[in-house]
Design a protein around this motif. Structure first.
Motif, PDB file in Angstrom:
ATOM      1  N   ASP A  29      42.730  43.962  32.702  1.00 28.32           N
ATOM      2  CA  ASP A  29      41.890  43.509  31.582  1.00 28.32           C
ATOM      3  C   ASP A  29      40.704  42.705  32.103  1.00 28.32           C
ATOM      4  OD1 ASP A  29      43.568  44.572  29.564  1.00 28.32           O
ATOM      5  OD2 ASP A  29      44.769  42.726  29.522  1.00 28.32           O
ATOM      6  N   LEU A  30      40.986  41.824  33.053  1.00 27.34           N
ATOM      7  CA  LEU A  30      39.938  40.969  33.611  1.00 27.34           C
ATOM      8  C   LEU A  30      38.892  41.770  34.382  1.00 27.34           C
ATOM      9  CD1 LEU A  30      42.273  38.084  34.750  1.00 27.34           C
ATOM     10  CD2 LEU A  30      40.485  37.893  33.000  1.00 27.34           C
ATOM     11  N   ALA A  31      39.301  42.892  34.956  1.00 25.46           N
ATOM     12  CA  ALA A  31      38.392  43.726  35.753  1.00 25.46           C
ATOM     13  C   ALA A  31      37.668  44.773  34.912  1.00 25.46           C
ATOM     14  CB  ALA A  31      39.173  44.413  36.870  1.00 25.46           C
ATOM     15  N   TRP A  43      34.590  38.788  37.108  1.00 26.37           N
ATOM     16  CA  TRP A  43      33.361  38.485  37.833  1.00 26.37           C
ATOM     17  C   TRP A  43      32.616  37.338  37.166  1.00 26.37           C
ATOM     18  CZ3 TRP A  43      28.189  37.966  37.111  1.00 26.37           C
ATOM     19  CH2 TRP A  43      27.423  37.842  38.279  1.00 26.37           C
ATOM     20  N   LEU A  44      32.496  37.369  35.843  1.00 28.87           N
ATOM     21  CA  LEU A  44      31.754  36.330  35.122  1.00 28.87           C
ATOM     22  C   LEU A  44      32.374  34.946  35.331  1.00 28.87           C
ATOM     23  CD1 LEU A  44      31.092  38.380  31.894  1.00 28.87           C
ATOM     24  CD2 LEU A  44      29.293  37.388  33.347  1.00 28.87           C
ATOM     25  N   TRP A  46      34.507  34.044  37.775  1.00 25.58           N
ATOM     26  CA  TRP A  46      34.398  33.702  39.193  1.00 25.58           C
ATOM     27  C   TRP A  46      32.977  33.215  39.511  1.00 25.58           C
ATOM     28  CZ3 TRP A  46      31.218  36.216  42.771  1.00 25.58           C
ATOM     29  CH2 TRP A  46      31.377  35.803  44.109  1.00 25.58           C
ATOM     30  N   HIS A  47      31.982  33.948  39.049  1.00 27.25           N
ATOM     31  CA  HIS A  47      30.587  33.617  39.334  1.00 27.25           C
ATOM     32  C   HIS A  47      30.194  32.262  38.741  1.00 27.25           C
ATOM     33  CE1 HIS A  47      26.238  33.880  39.621  1.00 27.25           C
ATOM     34  NE2 HIS A  47      26.143  33.889  38.299  1.00 27.25           N
ATOM     35  N   LEU A  48      30.519  32.028  37.481  1.00 31.64           N
ATOM     36  CA  LEU A  48      30.120  30.753  36.878  1.00 31.64           C
ATOM     37  C   LEU A  48      30.793  29.587  37.591  1.00 31.64           C
ATOM     38  CD1 LEU A  48      32.229  29.139  34.708  1.00 31.64           C
ATOM     39  CD2 LEU A  48      31.855  31.214  33.434  1.00 31.64           C
ATOM     40  N   THR A  49      32.013  29.818  38.057  1.00 31.24           N
ATOM     41  CA  THR A  49      32.727  28.764  38.784  1.00 31.24           C
ATOM     42  C   THR A  49      32.148  28.577  40.176  1.00 31.24           C
ATOM     43  OG1 THR A  49      34.705  29.336  37.506  1.00 31.24           O
ATOM     44  CG2 THR A  49      35.015  27.929  39.449  1.00 31.24           C
ATOM     45  N   ARG A  50      31.795  29.664  40.832  1.00 32.79           N
ATOM     46  CA  ARG A  50      31.178  29.569  42.156  1.00 32.79           C
ATOM     47  C   ARG A  50      29.849  28.811  42.087  1.00 32.79           C
ATOM     48  NH1 ARG A  50      31.912  28.677  45.839  1.00 32.79           N
ATOM     49  NH2 ARG A  50      30.673  29.979  47.223  1.00 32.79           N
ATOM     50  N   VAL A  51      29.032  29.125  41.083  1.00 34.82           N
ATOM     51  CA  VAL A  51      27.733  28.448  40.946  1.00 34.82           C
ATOM     52  C   VAL A  51      27.948  26.959  40.692  1.00 34.82           C
ATOM     53  CG1 VAL A  51      25.658  28.257  39.511  1.00 34.82           C
ATOM     54  CG2 VAL A  51      26.448  30.508  40.275  1.00 34.82           C
ATOM     55  N   GLN A  52      28.872  26.619  39.793  1.00 32.63           N
ATOM     56  CA  GLN A  52      29.156  25.210  39.530  1.00 32.63           C
ATOM     57  C   GLN A  52      29.651  24.523  40.797  1.00 32.63           C
ATOM     58  OE1 GLN A  52      31.576  24.453  36.054  1.00 32.63           O
ATOM     59  NE2 GLN A  52      32.109  22.415  36.765  1.00 32.63           N
ATOM     60  N   ALA A  95      34.211  44.477  43.149  1.00 26.86           N
ATOM     61  CA  ALA A  95      35.087  43.918  44.186  1.00 26.86           C
ATOM     62  C   ALA A  95      35.763  42.622  43.754  1.00 26.86           C
ATOM     63  CB  ALA A  95      34.292  43.682  45.471  1.00 26.86           C
ATOM     64  N   VAL A  96      35.255  41.987  42.706  1.00 29.29           N
ATOM     65  CA  VAL A  96      35.829  40.715  42.263  1.00 29.29           C
ATOM     66  C   VAL A  96      36.974  41.014  41.292  1.00 29.29           C
ATOM     67  CG1 VAL A  96      35.416  38.510  41.119  1.00 29.29           C
ATOM     68  CG2 VAL A  96      33.661  39.493  42.614  1.00 29.29           C
ATOM     69  N   ARG A  97      38.175  40.984  41.835  1.00 26.59           N
ATOM     70  CA  ARG A  97      39.408  41.192  41.063  1.00 26.59           C
ATOM     71  C   ARG A  97      40.301  39.988  41.318  1.00 26.59           C
ATOM     72  NH1 ARG A  97      40.673  46.171  38.791  1.00 26.59           N
ATOM     73  NH2 ARG A  97      42.860  45.528  38.864  1.00 26.59           N
TER      74      ARG A  97
END
Length: 167
Positions: A29-31, A43-44, A46-52, A95-97
């Motif tokens: 579901d997440l992928a 991905w969304l 992961w990305h928002l957390t990585r940027v923060q 690739a972000v799973r």
């Protein structure tokens, strides 16, 4: 209410929204990618957390939770360790799973670091210029609001994708 209290409230809302958007979802579901090409919930988030993580660690002059606390190893993504997702192509997004627990655990860790950092600040810290390469120069407050705005947009996108998935 102080400016840092407002920022804390904003980042608390992001954390709550992230928890709601991943709650009960499977890795598949997440992928899921709308039309096979849009950004996935995984991905969304992961990305928002990585940027923060990246931006707040830079402001606090600390290491990122991603590397310092072993999250990069737990995710084990086929991406460079310092990658935040900016400019990702279709293959990199795919690739972000990750599981909901992994995404939420990383986000909680970053959220706690953000909260600790914000609690240390006073009103004078917020007006400190941190980047003179922009016109006008970027202050600590502007950077934090920028991260908050980016996080809110991405978690909203993730909620939209979840809504489509559940239809």
């Amino acid at each position: 209410m102080s400016a840092t209290d407002l920022l804390l409230d904003g980042f608390n809302r992001v954390q709550q929204a992230v928890a709601e958007v991943v709650d009960g979802l499977s890795p598949d579901d997440l992928a899921h990618r709308v039309d096979g090409s849009a950004n996935s919930i995984a991905w969304l988030v992961w990305h928002l957390t990585r940027v923060q993580d990246d931006h707040v660690a830079d402001l606090a002059d600390t290491d990122q939770a991603w590397t310092a606390d072993g999250w990069a190893d737990r995710f084990d993504l086929p991406l460079p360790r310092g990658d935040t997702g900016y400019g990702h192509d279709d293959e990199q997004v795919a690739a972000v799973r990750a599981s909901a627990d992994l995404l939420l655990g990383y986000h909680r860790a970053v959220h706690e670091r953000t909260r600790a950092y914000l609690r240390e600040l006073d009103v004078n810290d917020l007006s400190t210029v941190i980047d003179e390469s922009w016109d006008p120069p970027v202050t600590r407050a502007v950077r934090l609001v920028s991260v908050l705005e980016d996080d809110l947009q991405h978690v909203g996108q993730a909620a939209f994708v979840r809504g489509l998935r559940e239809r």
